[in-house]
Design a protein around this motif. Sequence first.
Motif, PDB file in Angstrom:
ATOM      1  N   ARG A 129       0.794  -1.227   0.000  1.00 52.15           N
ATOM      2  CA  ARG A 129       0.000   0.000   0.000  1.00 52.15           C
ATOM      3  C   ARG A 129       0.828   1.280   0.000  1.00 52.15           C
ATOM      4  O   ARG A 129       0.319   2.338  -0.351  1.00 52.15           O
ATOM      5  N   SER A 130       2.078   1.192   0.486  1.00 57.46           N
ATOM      6  CA  SER A 130       2.910   2.396   0.553  1.00 57.46           C
ATOM      7  C   SER A 130       4.382   2.010   0.569  1.00 57.46           C
ATOM      8  O   SER A 130       4.721   0.833   0.722  1.00 57.46           O
ATOM      9  N   TYR A 131       5.246   3.007   0.447  1.00 57.50           N
ATOM     10  CA  TYR A 131       6.680   2.750   0.452  1.00 57.50           C
ATOM     11  C   TYR A 131       7.168   2.157   1.763  1.00 57.50           C
ATOM     12  O   TYR A 131       8.232   1.557   1.815  1.00 57.50           O
ATOM     13  N   GLU A 132       6.398   2.312   2.841  1.00 57.57           N
ATOM     14  CA  GLU A 132       6.796   1.742   4.129  1.00 57.57           C
ATOM     15  C   GLU A 132       6.626   0.224   4.158  1.00 57.57           C
ATOM     16  O   GLU A 132       7.249  -0.454   4.965  1.00 57.57           O
ATOM     17  N   ASP A 133       5.756  -0.315   3.316  1.00 52.35           N
ATOM     18  CA  ASP A 133       5.538  -1.766   3.279  1.00 52.35           C
ATOM     19  C   ASP A 133       6.725  -2.466   2.614  1.00 52.35           C
ATOM     20  O   ASP A 133       7.388  -1.905   1.738  1.00 52.35           O
TER      21      ASP A 133
END
Length: 180
Positions: A115-119
């Motif tokens: 879902r996002s760059y943190e994943d």
Amino acid sequence: MKATGIVRRIDDLGRVVIPKEIRRTMHIREGDPLEIYTNVDGEVIFKKYSPIGEISSTAAQYAEVLSKIGGCPAAICDRDHIIAVSGMQKKEVLERRVSNSLEDLIEQRKSHVYRSYEDDRLMPIEGVDKYAIVCAPIISQGDVSGAVMMLDGGNAEYATPEQTALVQAAAMYFSKQMEE
């Protein structure tokens, strides 16, 4: 057929042990089903059984629909190999091994959604530089049979709720197919 030089005897119950080196190389785990074939030359052949492999034509059609509706490449795998793909070069991907990280994920019966760059990025196919934006395991009768996934490419960088729902629905569909 490749000779290994390993010889095993059949015990009094008709069992034969498959050497650990061969099990490790062929990714055969305890409890894995094996098909047994014979040929006219008297050879006995053990082949790892894949219930998803039996519905590979349906899987190919489903991957094509997923790719068109989801707007990015789609792939379906058993526990070891990619059996269907659409939205990218088939000859580059079909029959390739799934990555250890995908094997671990589906063995744990977990889904993955990017879902996002943190994943964390899940690279599901060995030797293919595409990450999974969404992946769901195929579980039938308590056993993990494989996974359905959508990969980055086209317009997709992250998984949308619609793509996530599509992949989950596909995994549920194949789960039901395995039970019949």
